[in-house]
Design a protein around this motif. Structure first.
Motif, PDB file in Angstrom:
ATOM      1  N   GLU A  93     -10.206   8.058  -3.293  1.00 43.45           N
ATOM      2  CA  GLU A  93      -9.706   7.612  -2.000  1.00 43.45           C
ATOM      3  C   GLU A  93      -8.718   6.470  -2.182  1.00 43.45           C
ATOM      4  O   GLU A  93      -7.708   6.406  -1.490  1.00 43.45           O
ATOM      5  N   SER A  94      -9.016   5.558  -3.099  1.00 42.28           N
ATOM      6  CA  SER A  94      -8.157   4.398  -3.353  1.00 42.28           C
ATOM      7  C   SER A  94      -8.127   4.081  -4.832  1.00 42.28           C
ATOM      8  O   SER A  94      -9.099   4.318  -5.554  1.00 42.28           O
TER       9      SER A  94
ATOM     10  N   HIS B  91      -3.119   0.570  -3.906  1.00 44.36           N
ATOM     11  CA  HIS B  91      -2.906  -0.800  -3.475  1.00 44.36           C
ATOM     12  C   HIS B  91      -2.268  -1.581  -4.608  1.00 44.36           C
ATOM     13  O   HIS B  91      -2.844  -1.707  -5.689  1.00 44.36           O
TER      14      HIS B  91
ATOM     15  N   TYR C 252      -6.443   0.685  -7.320  1.00 43.11           N
ATOM     16  CA  TYR C 252      -5.956  -0.683  -7.195  1.00 43.11           C
ATOM     17  C   TYR C 252      -5.203  -1.075  -8.466  1.00 43.11           C
ATOM     18  O   TYR C 252      -5.701  -0.848  -9.574  1.00 43.11           O
TER      19      TYR C 252
ATOM     20  N   SER D 189     -10.246   2.366 -10.286  1.00 42.31           N
ATOM     21  CA  SER D 189     -11.056   2.840  -9.182  1.00 42.31           C
ATOM     22  C   SER D 189     -12.478   3.014  -9.695  1.00 42.31           C
ATOM     23  O   SER D 189     -12.776   2.678 -10.843  1.00 42.31           O
TER      24      SER D 189
ATOM     25  N   THR E  87     -11.335  -5.245   2.190  1.00 39.12           N
ATOM     26  CA  THR E  87     -11.172  -4.416   3.393  1.00 39.12           C
ATOM     27  C   THR E  87     -11.807  -3.045   3.204  1.00 39.12           C
ATOM     28  O   THR E  87     -12.524  -2.555   4.088  1.00 39.12           O
ATOM     29  N   ASP E  88     -11.580  -2.429   2.044  1.00 40.63           N
ATOM     30  CA  ASP E  88     -12.182  -1.115   1.779  1.00 40.63           C
ATOM     31  C   ASP E  88     -13.703  -1.200   1.745  1.00 40.63           C
ATOM     32  O   ASP E  88     -14.400  -0.279   2.192  1.00 40.63           O
TER      33      ASP E  88
ATOM     34  N   GLU F 117       0.863  -1.180   0.000  1.00 40.03           N
ATOM     35  CA  GLU F 117       0.000   0.000   0.000  1.00 40.03           C
ATOM     36  C   GLU F 117       0.894   1.223   0.000  1.00 40.03           C
ATOM     37  O   GLU F 117       1.892   1.277   0.697  1.00 40.03           O
TER      38      GLU F 117
ATOM     39  N   LEU G 220     -15.503   5.867  -4.957  1.00 40.55           N
ATOM     40  CA  LEU G 220     -14.282   6.268  -4.255  1.00 40.55           C
ATOM     41  C   LEU G 220     -13.822   7.665  -4.664  1.00 40.55           C
ATOM     42  O   LEU G 220     -12.771   8.127  -4.238  1.00 40.55           O
TER      43      LEU G 220
ATOM     44  N   SER H 143     -16.247   0.883   4.078  1.00 41.23           N
ATOM     45  CA  SER H 143     -17.359   1.647   3.519  1.00 41.23           C
ATOM     46  C   SER H 143     -18.671   1.256   4.198  1.00 41.23           C
ATOM     47  O   SER H 143     -19.507   2.109   4.490  1.00 41.23           O
TER      48      SER H 143
END
Length: 163
Positions: free
Chosen positions: A44-45, A157, A47, A29, A73-74, A2, A33, A78
């Protein structure tokens, strides 16, 4: 792996290949997000993964288990966030859980398989198994993923493979 990036200034041009082809790697994404930042798009993220194909113009991509774990996990983070928002709006009990399950379906691991609970949507649970290379296509054809510039994400990630 990460990586958290500093937010760039609004005048910084984001490095992004909008013509990613199947078999090429990039960062992905979705609008869930996304947020606005200095009149620009931020996520926010993001991948790391490899584009598999297009589905109605959206990206279907594969990723490592490590990246798939970050997505699960995200999703749970959420759900926790949305649970608080729904509770503050006055929802409680079973009604709150139904709304939450429809909006942000629960995801969990069963061994090497990701299970996405879809009962609240009146559908069978979705089981996402790794392919023969141990890669996952997480919600491809269900969620509207898109390629994003790596420098437009707060948290990244994985690392996209380079040819």
């Amino acid at each position: 792996m990460e990586l958290t990036l500093d937010r760039p200034e609004a005048s910084v041009v984001l490095a992004f290949n909008p013509n990613l082809q199947p078999g090429e790697s990039g960062y992905f994404s979705g609008e869930w997000l996304e947020y606005q930042h200095d009149r620009g798009r931020r996520f926010e993220s993001a991948y790391a993964g490899t584009l598999v194909k297009r589905w109605n113009g959206w990206a279907v991509w594969s990723c490592t288990r490590e990246v798939a774990e970050a997505i699960v996990t995200d999703q749970e983070m959420s759900r926790r966030h949305n649970r608080v928002l729904l509770a503050h709006s006055g929802l409680a009990g079973d009604k709150l859980e139904r709304y939450l399950d429809q909006d942000v379906p629960p995801m969990r691991w069963e061994g090497d398989v990701i299970v996405v609970e879809r009962k609240a949507l009146g559908e069978e649970d979705l089981r996402i198994e790794p392919d023969e290379h141990g890669r996952y296509v997480v919600m491809g054809g269900h969620w509207m993923w898109e390629e994003v510039p790596v420098d437009a994400a707060d948290t990244v990630h994985g690392v996209a493979e380079r040819p």
